[in-house]
Design an enzyme around this catalytic site. Sequence first.
Site, PDB file in Angstrom:
ATOM      1  N   ASN A 252       0.860  -1.192   0.000  1.00  0.00           N
ATOM      2  CA  ASN A 252       0.000   0.000   0.000  1.00  0.00           C
ATOM      3  C   ASN A 252       0.895   1.239   0.000  1.00  0.00           C
ATOM      4  O   ASN A 252       2.060   1.179   0.371  1.00  0.00           O
ATOM      5  CB  ASN A 252      -0.973  -0.013   1.189  1.00  0.00           C
ATOM      6  CG  ASN A 252      -0.255   0.173   2.528  1.00  0.00           C
ATOM      7  OD1 ASN A 252       0.341   1.214   2.789  1.00  0.00           O
ATOM      8  ND2 ASN A 252      -0.295  -0.845   3.377  1.00  0.00           N
TER       9      ASN A 252
ATOM     10  N   ASP B  71       2.480   5.152   3.544  1.00  0.00           N
ATOM     11  CA  ASP B  71       3.562   5.783   4.307  1.00  0.00           C
ATOM     12  C   ASP B  71       4.809   5.987   3.464  1.00  0.00           C
ATOM     13  O   ASP B  71       5.796   6.516   3.930  1.00  0.00           O
ATOM     14  CB  ASP B  71       3.956   4.886   5.492  1.00  0.00           C
ATOM     15  CG  ASP B  71       2.748   4.485   6.308  1.00  0.00           C
ATOM     16  OD1 ASP B  71       2.285   5.320   7.091  1.00  0.00           O
ATOM     17  OD2 ASP B  71       2.257   3.361   6.135  1.00  0.00           O
TER      18      ASP B  71
ATOM     19  N   TRP C 275     -11.653   4.068  -1.526  1.00  0.00           N
ATOM     20  CA  TRP C 275     -12.969   3.478  -1.229  1.00  0.00           C
ATOM     21  C   TRP C 275     -14.067   4.530  -1.354  1.00  0.00           C
ATOM     22  O   TRP C 275     -15.077   4.463  -0.683  1.00  0.00           O
ATOM     23  CB  TRP C 275     -12.973   2.889   0.192  1.00  0.00           C
ATOM     24  CG  TRP C 275     -12.199   1.620   0.308  1.00  0.00           C
ATOM     25  CD1 TRP C 275     -12.693   0.344   0.176  1.00  0.00           C
ATOM     26  CD2 TRP C 275     -10.806   1.466   0.563  1.00  0.00           C
ATOM     27  NE1 TRP C 275     -11.684  -0.577   0.318  1.00  0.00           N
ATOM     28  CE2 TRP C 275     -10.509   0.072   0.566  1.00  0.00           C
ATOM     29  CE3 TRP C 275      -9.758   2.360   0.779  1.00  0.00           C
ATOM     30  CZ2 TRP C 275      -9.231  -0.431   0.782  1.00  0.00           C
ATOM     31  CZ3 TRP C 275      -8.480   1.856   1.001  1.00  0.00           C
ATOM     32  CH2 TRP C 275      -8.231   0.472   0.999  1.00  0.00           C
TER      33      TRP C 275
ATOM     34  N   CYS D 175      -9.216  -4.019  -1.088  1.00  0.00           N
ATOM     35  CA  CYS D 175      -8.551  -5.111  -0.357  1.00  0.00           C
ATOM     36  C   CYS D 175      -8.049  -6.252  -1.230  1.00  0.00           C
ATOM     37  O   CYS D 175      -6.931  -6.725  -1.057  1.00  0.00           O
ATOM     38  CB  CYS D 175      -9.436  -5.637   0.764  1.00  0.00           C
ATOM     39  SG  CYS D 175     -10.938  -6.464   0.208  1.00  0.00           S
TER      40      CYS D 175
ATOM     41  N   ASP E 289     -12.547  -3.143  13.493  1.00  0.00           N
ATOM     42  CA  ASP E 289     -12.705  -2.653  14.861  1.00  0.00           C
ATOM     43  C   ASP E 289     -11.679  -1.538  15.084  1.00  0.00           C
ATOM     44  O   ASP E 289     -10.530  -1.796  15.413  1.00  0.00           O
ATOM     45  CB  ASP E 289     -12.472  -3.835  15.825  1.00  0.00           C
ATOM     46  CG  ASP E 289     -12.437  -3.405  17.279  1.00  0.00           C
ATOM     47  OD1 ASP E 289     -12.986  -2.335  17.592  1.00  0.00           O
ATOM     48  OD2 ASP E 289     -11.848  -4.139  18.098  1.00  0.00           O
TER      49      ASP E 289
ATOM     50  N   HIS F  27     -13.677  -9.147   3.208  1.00  0.00           N
ATOM     51  CA  HIS F  27     -12.350  -8.529   3.232  1.00  0.00           C
ATOM     52  C   HIS F  27     -11.344  -9.617   2.866  1.00  0.00           C
ATOM     53  O   HIS F  27     -11.484 -10.767   3.290  1.00  0.00           O
ATOM     54  CB  HIS F  27     -12.062  -7.951   4.622  1.00  0.00           C
ATOM     55  CG  HIS F  27     -10.687  -7.365   4.743  1.00  0.00           C
ATOM     56  ND1 HIS F  27     -10.128  -6.560   3.764  1.00  0.00           N
ATOM     57  CD2 HIS F  27      -9.742  -7.488   5.707  1.00  0.00           C
ATOM     58  CE1 HIS F  27      -8.901  -6.206   4.131  1.00  0.00           C
ATOM     59  NE2 HIS F  27      -8.652  -6.767   5.298  1.00  0.00           N
TER      60      HIS F  27
ATOM     61  N   GLU G 288     -16.096 -21.142  21.913  1.00  0.00           N
ATOM     62  CA  GLU G 288     -15.917 -19.881  21.174  1.00  0.00           C
ATOM     63  C   GLU G 288     -16.131 -18.686  22.111  1.00  0.00           C
ATOM     64  O   GLU G 288     -15.361 -17.725  22.105  1.00  0.00           O
ATOM     65  CB  GLU G 288     -16.900 -19.847  19.990  1.00  0.00           C
ATOM     66  CG  GLU G 288     -16.757 -18.621  19.091  1.00  0.00           C
ATOM     67  CD  GLU G 288     -17.654 -17.460  19.480  1.00  0.00           C
ATOM     68  OE1 GLU G 288     -17.268 -16.308  19.207  1.00  0.00           O
ATOM     69  OE2 GLU G 288     -18.734 -17.698  20.078  1.00  0.00           O
TER      70      GLU G 288
END
Length: 692
Positions: free
Chosen positions: A225, A228, A237, A273, A302, A331, A449
């Site tokens: 990507n 940076d 997006w 992605c 998250d 994703h 789980e």
Amino acid sequence: MGQAATQPSTNWHLKENAREHHTSKFSGDELVVRRGQAFTVTFSGTEQPEQNLIFIAETGPKPSKATKTLATFGISSTASTEGWSAVLQSSSSSSVSISISSPHNAVIGRYRLSVQSTASGSPSTARLGTFVLLFNPWSSGDDVFLPSQAECEEYVLEEFGIIFAGNKDHISGFGWNFGQFQGDILDICLSIMDRSLYYRQDPVTDVSHRHDPRYLGRVLSAMVNANDDQGVVLGNWSGTYEGGKNPTSWTGSGEILQSWKKSGFKPVRYGQCWVFAAVLTTVLRCLGIPTRTITNFSSAHDADGNLRVDEFYDAEGNHLERGADSIWNFHVWNESWFTRNDLGPSYSGWQILDATPQEESGGIYQCGPASRNAVKEGEVDLDYDCPFVFAEVNADCMYWNYDSATGKKTLILSKSTEIGASISTKAVGRDDRVDVTRDYKYEEGSTKERDTFKKARKKLGLEDKFDPTAPTPEEIEQKPDISGKFKVAGSLEVGRDLNLLLVLANLQPYPKTVDVKMTAWSTLYTRRPVREIWKDSISVTLSPKEEKQFPIRIKYNEYQQQLTTDKTIQVTAICHVEDGIQVLVQRNIALDNPAINVQVLGEAKVNKEVDVEVVFTNPIDTEVMDCVLQVEGSDLLTGILELRIPPLKASEKSSTKFKLLPSEAGPKHLLVNFSCDKFPDIKTFKMVNVTN
């Protein structure tokens, strides 16, 4: 070093070495070999006994023995497993043939090889040339050793992949040409390493770490990507892709990597992605690290690290963009296979790397390697980025009603089984989907789980903290009076009307009145709402325990202009129940493109032309324009073939023919991408069996 001798002529035995080292598919006249394995070199121009020869192998800007980027070694009777060594094969008065072995943990990259001779009293050094050293998954001493031959072929040598997309209720897959052996892709992969922030800050240390797949995987997840550094692909997006290519239009990594190089290493516009994951697959397979793409459906992003994702809706049922958390329809990331010497043997095997710039890690947009075993066991305190990956597959989901006038939010429902479904990858040696969800987590809803989830929260110090935004036990305990769901009635195809049923059921033994506000929005695959397509409201009274169905039709001409190239629609119904709590019913719909048909007309043979026909029928009642067909396939075509097709009237059929010239026998894949103004990027692939 003494005087420089005349340049000897070097025979690198390209064919034989490449066959032994599984590098035959690289084109070019430079030797490419794998570490921890011997290769043969013959050179002339030495007129002295071979025992006086000293070889020098060096890589990087300032080679030294301390950084293991410089090795000097004489001729020995047997190959060493610890360091570099040379064993004499044969010699004559004019040439010497030797077998050179590198250690299993040698730094990978381009090496310069020289030979020093002291026969005539004063030492003279001659350059033999350069070769490229890669990781070796076929060698049991290597960190990337993969015991299964079939898996080595799939995850290192296979140039074709299938990437899964859509959503958890409707999974689709499209082909991708990784093309790791095309033209100068290896050179480009080496230059990606030399352009990383790590290299620019401290080239000597960076190169010395290139023996370690864990280090390189992390560096390359940052370099694919462009966030940076002058990385390869710029993410977008927004839904608008001016000044670049729509991410859905790419069919392979070769074009992207070549564009990056051609532009003087300016980031290629644009990726999402699957583009990041596919390019990272190409780079890692090229360097010899076994790698595959993984698709996670209902993938959580998250942003605040509390293993919870919050979604907000208004009273009308519109999905609000509040907070940085989100749930993506799917994703795509990578798994690479190597040992984790830093964590211990139980965390070796598949490691998750993610080049999509979502959250910073160590101040840079990079992610992984996170051990898949650690993620499954909730060991979120282990390197690298385990909490983020754990949340992607296992976060809890909170749906809130938000009132913008008062700023008040009310919990509608919470779900612990929504996130991380049908985690998928391509089968080894077959064009099928394999479900690997059980490798990421214990069965949804099982005590194991839930215990793992609690363990992860505890390790992150989340279990005792007072969280003012968390729902109260009363909010979670409230039981709704009605239930609802959207059912699909009929086909889900772009160009056709969308037929749904809203099914409402009264769970109580007494009647219930319900006001329903419904909306449909076009979205991106990240579920970001883009444009409203349709809205409606109904008021109904349900008898005790009654179930009712309400048909919904959204016409093609209503949604056609609003649809994004992701072809996704979110339909939502907020049910305001009299004297009861609100119920949220939602469904994410991924529409299919109309079909294109590919036929190979005749037998495909090596170096013989064969015709292919692509047929597309316009399924709608208006003309489609700007039709372009793009075709690519390793060992079938050189580069990308682009054909313009005349406009097609309503229901008109187009047939386009072109020729393939296969260069190698075996099962090969042809990738076809058809675009027009109404249907961007209709993709399909065709397996072509090439015989000699």
